[in-house]
Design a protein around this motif. Sequence first.
Motif, PDB file in Angstrom:
ATOM      1  N   PHE A 192       1.477  -3.966  -4.547  1.00 31.06           N
ATOM      2  CA  PHE A 192       2.652  -4.707  -4.072  1.00 31.06           C
ATOM      3  C   PHE A 192       2.970  -5.849  -5.052  1.00 31.06           C
ATOM      4  N   ALA A 193       1.929  -6.503  -5.537  1.00 33.83           N
ATOM      5  CA  ALA A 193       2.123  -7.641  -6.444  1.00 33.83           C
ATOM      6  C   ALA A 193       2.855  -7.195  -7.708  1.00 33.83           C
ATOM      7  N   GLU A 194       2.447  -6.049  -8.228  1.00 36.57           N
ATOM      8  CA  GLU A 194       3.095  -5.516  -9.438  1.00 36.57           C
ATOM      9  C   GLU A 194       4.578  -5.233  -9.150  1.00 36.57           C
ATOM     10  N   ALA A 195       4.856  -4.661  -7.967  1.00 42.25           N
ATOM     11  CA  ALA A 195       6.241  -4.352  -7.595  1.00 42.25           C
ATOM     12  C   ALA A 195       7.064  -5.636  -7.466  1.00 42.25           C
ATOM     13  N   ILE A 196       6.483  -6.671  -6.904  1.00 43.80           N
ATOM     14  CA  ILE A 196       7.202  -7.950  -6.743  1.00 43.80           C
ATOM     15  C   ILE A 196       7.503  -8.551  -8.126  1.00 43.80           C
ATOM     16  N   MET A 197       6.511  -8.481  -9.025  1.00 45.67           N
ATOM     17  CA  MET A 197       6.720  -9.002 -10.387  1.00 45.67           C
ATOM     18  C   MET A 197       7.881  -8.255 -11.071  1.00 45.67           C
ATOM     19  N   GLN A 198       7.875  -6.945 -10.896  1.00 42.75           N
ATOM     20  CA  GLN A 198       8.928  -6.130 -11.513  1.00 42.75           C
ATOM     21  C   GLN A 198      10.303  -6.484 -10.967  1.00 42.75           C
ATOM     22  N   GLU A 199      10.374  -6.642  -9.644  1.00 43.56           N
ATOM     23  CA  GLU A 199      11.647  -6.970  -9.009  1.00 43.56           C
ATOM     24  C   GLU A 199      12.159  -8.323  -9.518  1.00 43.56           C
ATOM     25  N   ARG A 200      11.239  -9.267  -9.700  1.00 40.30           N
ATOM     26  CA  ARG A 200      11.640 -10.613 -10.148  1.00 40.30           C
ATOM     27  C   ARG A 200      12.134 -10.628 -11.579  1.00 40.30           C
ATOM     28  N   GLU A 201      11.647  -9.663 -12.354  1.00 42.87           N
ATOM     29  CA  GLU A 201      12.068  -9.613 -13.762  1.00 42.87           C
ATOM     30  C   GLU A 201      13.509  -9.143 -13.922  1.00 42.87           C
ATOM     31  N   LYS A 202      14.002  -8.455 -12.882  1.00 47.29           N
ATOM     32  CA  LYS A 202      15.367  -7.897 -12.970  1.00 47.29           C
ATOM     33  C   LYS A 202      16.407  -9.000 -13.048  1.00 47.29           C
ATOM     34  N   ALA A 221     -11.719 -21.153  -3.672  1.00 51.96           N
ATOM     35  CA  ALA A 221     -13.189 -21.100  -3.682  1.00 51.96           C
ATOM     36  C   ALA A 221     -13.766 -19.932  -2.882  1.00 51.96           C
ATOM     37  N   GLY A 222     -12.936 -18.918  -2.597  1.00 49.37           N
ATOM     38  CA  GLY A 222     -13.447 -17.762  -1.855  1.00 49.37           C
ATOM     39  C   GLY A 222     -14.211 -16.808  -2.760  1.00 49.37           C
ATOM     40  N   GLN A 223     -14.675 -15.730  -2.149  1.00 49.92           N
ATOM     41  CA  GLN A 223     -15.430 -14.708  -2.894  1.00 49.92           C
ATOM     42  C   GLN A 223     -14.552 -13.481  -3.179  1.00 49.92           C
ATOM     43  N   GLY A 224     -13.481 -13.338  -2.411  1.00 48.32           N
ATOM     44  CA  GLY A 224     -12.630 -12.156  -2.583  1.00 48.32           C
ATOM     45  C   GLY A 224     -13.320 -10.853  -2.223  1.00 48.32           C
ATOM     46  N   LYS A 225     -14.126 -10.886  -1.200  1.00 47.16           N
ATOM     47  CA  LYS A 225     -14.933  -9.686  -0.870  1.00 47.16           C
ATOM     48  C   LYS A 225     -14.074  -8.467  -0.542  1.00 47.16           C
ATOM     49  N   ARG A 226     -13.003  -8.669   0.222  1.00 49.16           N
ATOM     50  CA  ARG A 226     -12.198  -7.518   0.632  1.00 49.16           C
ATOM     51  C   ARG A 226     -11.449  -6.877  -0.529  1.00 49.16           C
ATOM     52  N   MET A 227     -11.305  -7.589  -1.630  1.00 47.19           N
ATOM     53  CA  MET A 227     -10.642  -7.019  -2.808  1.00 47.19           C
ATOM     54  C   MET A 227     -11.570  -6.064  -3.551  1.00 47.19           C
ATOM     55  N   LYS A 228     -12.850  -6.206  -3.312  1.00 45.67           N
ATOM     56  CA  LYS A 228     -13.875  -5.315  -3.898  1.00 45.67           C
ATOM     57  C   LYS A 228     -13.759  -5.223  -5.425  1.00 45.67           C
ATOM     58  N   ALA A 229     -13.477  -6.346  -6.060  1.00 50.39           N
ATOM     59  CA  ALA A 229     -13.328  -6.332  -7.521  1.00 50.39           C
ATOM     60  C   ALA A 229     -14.621  -6.735  -8.227  1.00 50.39           C
ATOM     61  N   GLY A 230     -15.636  -7.082  -7.453  1.00 52.03           N
ATOM     62  CA  GLY A 230     -16.903  -7.511  -8.055  1.00 52.03           C
ATOM     63  C   GLY A 230     -16.844  -8.928  -8.602  1.00 52.03           C
ATOM     64  N   LYS A 231     -15.711  -9.598  -8.380  1.00 51.10           N
ATOM     65  CA  LYS A 231     -15.587 -11.013  -8.764  1.00 51.10           C
ATOM     66  C   LYS A 231     -14.470 -11.654  -7.946  1.00 51.10           C
ATOM     67  N   THR A 250      -6.533  -7.151  -0.231  1.00 49.62           N
ATOM     68  CA  THR A 250      -7.209  -5.863  -0.435  1.00 49.62           C
ATOM     69  C   THR A 250      -6.597  -5.185  -1.672  1.00 49.62           C
ATOM     70  N   PRO A 251      -7.271  -4.162  -2.225  1.00 50.59           N
ATOM     71  CA  PRO A 251      -6.796  -3.584  -3.503  1.00 50.59           C
ATOM     72  C   PRO A 251      -5.322  -3.164  -3.499  1.00 50.59           C
ATOM     73  N   GLU A 252      -4.811  -2.638  -2.384  1.00 45.51           N
ATOM     74  CA  GLU A 252      -3.406  -2.185  -2.407  1.00 45.51           C
ATOM     75  C   GLU A 252      -2.429  -3.350  -2.564  1.00 45.51           C
ATOM     76  N   ASP A 253      -2.867  -4.555  -2.250  1.00 42.51           N
ATOM     77  CA  ASP A 253      -1.979  -5.710  -2.446  1.00 42.51           C
ATOM     78  C   ASP A 253      -1.635  -5.903  -3.930  1.00 42.51           C
ATOM     79  N   LEU A 254      -2.508  -5.420  -4.815  1.00 43.05           N
ATOM     80  CA  LEU A 254      -2.219  -5.535  -6.256  1.00 43.05           C
ATOM     81  C   LEU A 254      -1.044  -4.638  -6.644  1.00 43.05           C
TER      82      LEU A 254
END
Length: 227
Positions: free
Chosen positions: A217-227, A10-20, A211-215
Amino acid sequence: MDYSVVIVAAGQGKRMKAGKNKLLLPLRQEPVIIHTVRVFERDPSCRQIVLVTNQEEIELMKELIKQHQITKVIAFVIGGNERQHSVKNGIEAISGEGIVLIHDGARPFIHPKTIHILVKKASEQGAATVGVPVKDTIKRVTAGQVKHTLNRSELWAVQTPQAFSLPLLKMAHDKAEDVQFLGTDDASLIEWIGHDVVIVEGDYHNIKLTTPEDLVFAEAIMQEREK
Ligand code: CTP
Ligand code: MG
């Protein structure tokens, strides 16, 4: 061992600055919140999920849960202004005496193995949290001046899930509400009432998308898990 989980979204995600709300951002075509909920949907030990959402997003969340064939969400609950209020609303939707986990919707990479160790510790000792030893040196700073260097060997970065016996967690939240004590996490409320909290070592993949850079890292983690 069985448990229930309250997922706070139920947060706003303000630090992600995604506008949602950042939990609606796609990760490999699916919203972050679906990745997180699915970990618990797939864990046979998870009995039920309570999803805490914003007033404005509750219908959308219900639709997403249905669309992705998630079956364990027993209640959608409206959150509060502070995370602590969102958790309190969530635990009120759960009854009984078992173990309840509180988990951030923004942490999609939690491992079931860690969850099971955490649940066991909480069932033995009442309260447990996942955390990792900090990697950086941490200093106390005021007004631009370093005051003190903390002893890193004693410092842990605490994550979620955190697990509790439900009556203990409810009592801590009720007491905190009575005197308007606001903690930064649920374990801190348990510490505040004088009860011990066990730490379970998790891993550095269990990041909170903040924050935006966490996305990245998230992509890298997803890629690693697919291996
Ligand atoms: N959360 C919540 N209710 C609130 C605040 C936060 O349910 N009033 C949830 C968020 O949705 C998130 C988790 O608590 O899953 C951790 O909070 P955080 O990472 O701080 O998320 P936001 O509060 O959404 O982000 P920000 O602080 O950048 O606005
Ligand atoms: Mg926040």
